[in-house]
Enzyme design. Sequence first.
Site, PDB file in Angstrom:
ATOM      1  N   CYS A 177     -19.486  19.426 -17.408  1.00 28.59           N
ATOM      2  CA  CYS A 177     -19.467  20.036 -16.081  1.00 28.59           C
ATOM      3  C   CYS A 177     -19.624  18.970 -15.002  1.00 28.59           C
ATOM      4  O   CYS A 177     -19.602  19.271 -13.819  1.00 28.59           O
ATOM      5  CB  CYS A 177     -20.506  21.130 -15.950  1.00 28.59           C
ATOM      6  SG  CYS A 177     -22.195  20.561 -15.926  1.00 28.59           S
TER       7      CYS A 177
ATOM      8  N   CYS B  11     -24.313  19.166  -6.077  1.00 29.24           N
ATOM      9  CA  CYS B  11     -24.717  17.979  -6.830  1.00 29.24           C
ATOM     10  C   CYS B  11     -26.222  17.792  -6.821  1.00 29.24           C
ATOM     11  O   CYS B  11     -26.761  16.991  -7.579  1.00 29.24           O
ATOM     12  CB  CYS B  11     -24.052  16.724  -6.259  1.00 29.24           C
ATOM     13  SG  CYS B  11     -22.283  16.880  -6.138  1.00 29.24           S
TER      14      CYS B  11
END
Lengths: 390, 228
Positions: free
Chosen positions: B66, B140
């Site tokens: 991912c 993130c």
Amino acid sequence: MKTVYLDYASTTPVDPQVVASMLPFFSQKFGNPSSFHHKGMEAKNAVDDARSRIASLLGCSPHELFFTSGGTESINFALKGIAFAHKQKGNHIITSTLEHHAVLDTCAYLEKQGFTVTYVPVDAQGRVNPKDVERAITPKTILISIMYANNEIGTIEPISEIGTLAQKQGIYFHSDACQAAGALDLDVRKLHVDLLTINGSKIYGPKGIGLLYARKGIALEPLLHGGGQERGMRSGTENVPYIVGFAKAFELAQSHRDQENKRLTKLRDALISGLLKIDKTRLNGPKSNRLPNNVNISFLDIEGEAMLLYLNEKGICASTGSACASQSLETSHVLRAIGMPYEASHGSLRFSLGKYTTFADIKKVLAVMPSIVKTLRELSPVRLTIKHFQ
Amino acid sequence: MTVRKKDNLRKKPELHADVKAKVDSQKWFYTDEVKEHFFKPKNFMDEKTSKTYKASGIGLVGSPACGDMMKVWIKINPKTERIIDMKWSTFGCASALASTSMLSVMVTEKKGMPIEDALKIKPQDIVARLGSLPARKFHCSVLGDKALRAAINDYFRKTGQTKRIITEGARVIDKATGITDKDIEEAVLEGADTLEKLQQKLKVGIGNPACLPEVEQLLRFYKEKYSG
Ligand SMILES: Cc1ncc(COP(=O)(O)O)c(C=O)c1O
């Protein structure tokens, strides 16, 4: 710090000779080619002249060329233009999984309009097998669109073979040649294409200019309606300076092609073999049969955007197929099309070389890359082992 | 990225124009703070230290598929219940690396953060300390706090304090990223009203599309809950 620009596949700087050719057409020879007076005539002559010069390089007639606002518009024009003009004949289109988004997204749009699209797979090197294209043909197929060369991994597709088989079956064949225009032979007869897209921004010409070649006699539905320019097929006042610059750029690119390709191939191969000396890397795309300026390498255990930022800090401009650098957060569809596992698809870099690239530039990349990879690997908890990464 | 109050967001979403630019006008480049943490990461676990490091707890979340993976080691003083040291290791982009580095500073500064406070850290808090992150980079930063909570839970487990292990009443929806239904609820409250926006924020289901049907269902559920 000196900039080492290795992103020519994104766009190229405009050649000073191209700029010089364009300059008179902004403020002095500024006329509208449609105007009935000498200023208009002056501009019209310039556009006609540019069109003829490009036509002679493509081996076609000037009347088979339509200037557009770039690669994206030409592709939209070709795909929608054929689809809408020939929907009585059929509603099936064939393309590949490796195409630029301009093709893929236009196809997705056409699917919403009731067309069906077959996406032919590619092999591990990104090559389309003409036999797969042939097998995908149905009685309803009206158009095949396969790119000449891929922008991410540099694979050169067997265009003339596909063109020949399309021709035999009476199916129109379009090729997106944006990445090929500076490096490969673009003679439309040899390529057996009915439609061809190229643009200025990859060949040291201006951005926002392109053209569509469409073989004489092919019915196309225009995208833009209005003043009837480009023989009614693409309305809107011609972008005269850009058309002039585009022609100049295309001539320059094609005239130096062979020697420039030799030079770039040497630099490319030096960069590839240098980068592959780093542990756990692999080359994406074919070894030969690839664009002379394209290098695409995957690095295991680290992420592409992070590498880009380190490179940028050293003055080096490259690009990545990493999800984190893209708008969509998806990793590159091209890397996935060639069967790259997800866990390895986040760490690829593309270096694309160009006419100002020197051996010193390559050496600089090779000097900094191992330590960038080492630093990021030290920070990474991932330790993958995947076949084909040495 | 500004942290908006929840209450302001419970309002009905504004009417959207039919045509919206996909690319926001956010700047692509990072703040000096992000760059500082990216180029000079603090407290990362190096090869040598890792061989002898005596961690009180270790947490690992994410996966290379991912695009983000984080591992966090913490040392806890059992008497004061403060985090006295943190080390980390991250696979990911500049935002992901900088967020983990910043997190390690946040939990170890001022004699170490009490466990109870550390358990409450949210991605927004890390982003605020970094100045900002481009909106599409927010996702993130979401793994750092999860990795930290995983490490604290590991400490509870190792010290036999099983009752204290926090499951947050939340259910993990995407095993690859550890994204829970709670994360999805939070994101919807902050304006993620489409799957695309949800993925921009949380990265849920990327590399693990199998969980997407459930994600979409939750998205619908929370949207109805808060827009009605
Ligand atoms: C292969 C390919 N096709 C199409 C395009 C789109 O061209 P433009 O940006 O001129 O619209 C590009 C360039 O980005 C390209 O590389």
